[in-house]
Design a protein around this motif. Structure first.
Motif, short mmCIF file in Angstrom:
data_model
loop_
_atom_site.label_atom_id
_atom_site.label_comp_id
_atom_site.label_asym_id
_atom_site.label_seq_id
_atom_site.Cartn_x
_atom_site.Cartn_y
_atom_site.Cartn_z
N ASP A 223 -6.27 41.43 -21.17
CA ASP A 223 -6.99 41.23 -19.91
C ASP A 223 -7.70 39.88 -19.85
O ASP A 223 -8.69 39.71 -19.16
CB ASP A 223 -8.00 42.37 -19.68
CG ASP A 223 -9.01 42.49 -20.81
OD1 ASP A 223 -8.87 41.75 -21.81
OD2 ASP A 223 -9.94 43.32 -20.70
N THR A 224 -7.17 38.91 -20.60
CA THR A 224 -7.77 37.59 -20.59
C THR A 224 -7.68 36.99 -19.20
O THR A 224 -6.64 37.01 -18.54
CB THR A 224 -7.08 36.65 -21.61
OG1 THR A 224 -7.73 35.39 -21.59
CG2 THR A 224 -5.60 36.46 -21.29
N ASN A 225 -8.80 36.47 -18.71
CA ASN A 225 -8.87 35.91 -17.36
C ASN A 225 -8.66 34.40 -17.42
O ASN A 225 -9.55 33.62 -17.12
CB ASN A 225 -10.22 36.27 -16.73
CG ASN A 225 -10.27 35.90 -15.26
OD1 ASN A 225 -9.23 35.82 -14.61
ND2 ASN A 225 -11.47 35.68 -14.74
#
Length: 599
Positions: free
Chosen positions: A122-124
């Motif tokens: 879920d790295t933004n």
């Protein structure tokens, strides 16, 4: 300081250990996902391609090993020897959440700088940065899972082909340029100055020649290349599952056996049983008229309805001008879709946004009519409508309180593209699609030819080697716009997963097709001489198809971008952000090829 592994040999993958491994001495290796130092207690989440495993260093750990553990940082590469034990605070967030490994030996195999982004699903982080450091991006579990699914698809495909008598044969990467359709990638020849090879857009000619050569059933999982503008589901280099079969003459002869391939792939990769019956079949004409697309997404309604006859004597010039269009075989029409029950969700601002979106799809505009519950009917072209018009629209469109209608009027292909795109946009905006479902169907009876306004002539819809339907052979010359092809596409969730056709195996019909497309005998010999000459020596009836492996995996993984199922993809500019390809080359290389660069 990095160390050699010494006598340590991996015994297990991190993500494979379970409660039944308690008490077992193991050696695991991988990358540090996270480290937590609590003073006398250090926890490390170790990651490899199979998953995460918690490693523990406590007061029973030797001083030497504990000191090494204090130096650990994220993405260090470790080898750890220890004993599996039950975890005190269990978690269901990871598959190994019931156990941990108490370390008694540790080797730091490689140190790591701070990464440009955290290695998390879920790295933004924007995609540009991720693609620049693709080797780090590929450490993320989702991408590793996607590439594993890709491998499983090829494994299932090869198993199917082996069980059904197909032979895998490689065809050339360096071939002859036959510029029909997309642009070729050209490769200059050093040995033949001024001459070029072309990278294959598909193995089409070669696989047909293999049928003439007598191999009967061929397949290949192969790279193909097209120098075209990119979208989310396209790449300049892509992979095909390519198939050809001899002694087949009807579309079902290819479609039905290949259904077994797709069913096997779905079952073995995502565990989905697609049932025993044949896939649904829809004619191209019905797909276009009802869904505005030759790759219809039928998981939701919003069907297109032809309203042309309702406006034949209308006072609305936009509609009557469209109905008057006659350009070669091209005609105009007025068609509409009913967004059932969505009137309360579509504000005037939303309606205006729909109009602007229609313009991006090629329309000059879009007309609407809305009927709020308990309210009156409003329309963007109300002043041109009579009471009779409104009554006819209500009947034709099943128009009721709470509904909104959208009308498009133009050439048929513009109307189809506009309303087909609009229905997809509305479905996405209002969550009308069950994203967990799979809708699979064949589209058949494609037109043989399409009229090109730019070229002012008929062009092949697929390629010049597609056979016409037996009953339409004469129409190819007398009414080309009405001739149908023995062609078929497999559509999954509104995406073309693959397609093919029964091929022409008669040299006379093949020559006739080339002539209809405007090829002179000289053109035929220059571009396809080696291919058509082979028809002089006995060609069996044959047909085949190709599946886009990248797109098929994207659908199986329920991903939105084809880049997420390719290890090292290109971006919209057809460049690789990681390797900086394409790039300039040395002048010496250009001189060897006798090529000069035009400034």
């Amino acid at each position: 300081m990095a160390e050699f592994m010494g006598k340590l040999r991996r015994t297990d993958y991190c993500g494979t250990l379970r409660a039944d491994s308690v008490g077992k001495e193991v050696v695991v290796m991988g990358w540090v996902q996270r480290r937590r130092n609590l003073g006398s207690l250090i926890f490390v989440d170790l990651r490899d391609r199979s998953g995460l495993l918690q490693i523990v260093f406590d007061d029973t750990t030797s001083d030497e090993v504990f000191k090494k553990a204090e130096a650990i940082r994220s993405e260090y590469v470790l080898a750890v020897k220890g004993v599996v034990r039950e975890r005190q605070s269990k978690t269901d967030k990871i598959a190994t959440g019931d156990i941990e490994v108490l370390a008694d030996e540790l080797k730091i195999l490689s140190e790591a700088d701070t990464t440009p982004f955290e290695i998390l699903d879920d790295t933004n982080v924007n995609e540009t940065l991720r693609l620049k450091y693709r080797y780090l991006d590929l450490r993320r579990p989702t991408l590793q899972r996607n590439l594993k699914v890709r491998y499983e698809v090829t494994l299932a495909a090869r198993k199917f082909f082996e069980e059904n008598g197909f032979i895998e044969i490689e065809t050339p990467m360096l071939g002859k340029s036959t510029p029909e359709g997309a642009r070729d990638y050209l490769v200059p020849s050093r040995v033949h100055p001024g001459e070029f090879y072309a990278l294959p857009q598909s193995p089409q000619l070669y696989k047909q020649l293999l049928m003439i050569a007598g191999f009967d059933r061929y397949f290949q999982i192969t790279k193909c290349f097209r120098d075209e503008d990119l979208r989310a589901n396209r790449q300049p280099e892509f992979t095909q599952i390519d198939v050809e079969m001899s002694f087949v003459d009807e579309v079902e002869d290819v479609m039905y056996p290949i259904e077994g391939l797709i069913k096997g792939i779905f079952r073995k990769t995502i565990g989905l049983d697609l049932g025993e019956g044949h896939f649904r079949t829809m004619r191209y004409k019905d797909a276009m008229e009802n869904y505005g697309s030759d790759k219809p997404d039928t998981r939701f309604g919003l069907k297109i309805v032809n309203c042309s006859d309702l406006f034949a004597s209308s006072q609305f010039k936009v509609f009557t001008d469209a109905l008057a269009i006659k350009i070669g075989p091209i005609r105009g029409s007025v068609r509409a879709i009913n967004a059932k029950g969505l009137a309360g969700n579509l504000s005037r601002k939303d309606l205006d946004a729909c109009v602007e979106y229609a313009k991006t799809l090629g329309a000059k505009g879009l007309c609407w009519m809305t009927w709020q519950k308990g309210g009156e009917i409003k329309s963007s072209f109300a002043k041109f409508l009579t009471e009779e018009d409104i009554a006819n629209i209500k009947t034709r469109m099943n128009f009721e309180e709470g509904d909104t209608l959208f009308f498009a009027a133009d050439k048929d292909y513009v109307v189809f593209n506009t309303l087909g795109g609009l229905r997809l946009m509305l479905a996405d905006k209002f969550n009308l699609v069950d994203k967990n479902s799979y809708d699979i169907l064949w589209v058949t009876e494609f037109p043989m030819f399409e009229w090109s306004e730019e070229e002012n002539r008929f062009m092949a819809v697929h390629h010049p080697f597609t056979a016409p339907m037996n009953e339409d052979l004469e129409l190819c010359e007398t009414a080309p716009d009405k001739a149908r092809a023995k062609a078929y596409d497999l559509v999954i969730n509104g995406q073309e997963a693959g397609g093919g056709s029964i091929r022409i195996h008669s040299r006379d019909i093949q020559k006739k097709m080339f002539n209809i497309l405007g090829f002179s005998d000289e053109d035929i010999q220059r571009k396809f001489g080696f291919f058509v000459d082979a028809f002089n020596y006995g060609a069996p009836p044959h047909g085949g198809l190709a599946f886009g492996l990248d797109r098929l995996v994207m659908l199986l993984c329920k991903d939105d971008s084809i880049r997420d199922v390719i290890a090292f993809p290109k971006v919209q500019t057809a460049s690789c952000l990681m390797s900086d390809a394409p790039s300039k080359v040395d002048q010496k290389q250009l001189d060897e090829l006798e090529i000069s660069i035009k400034e």
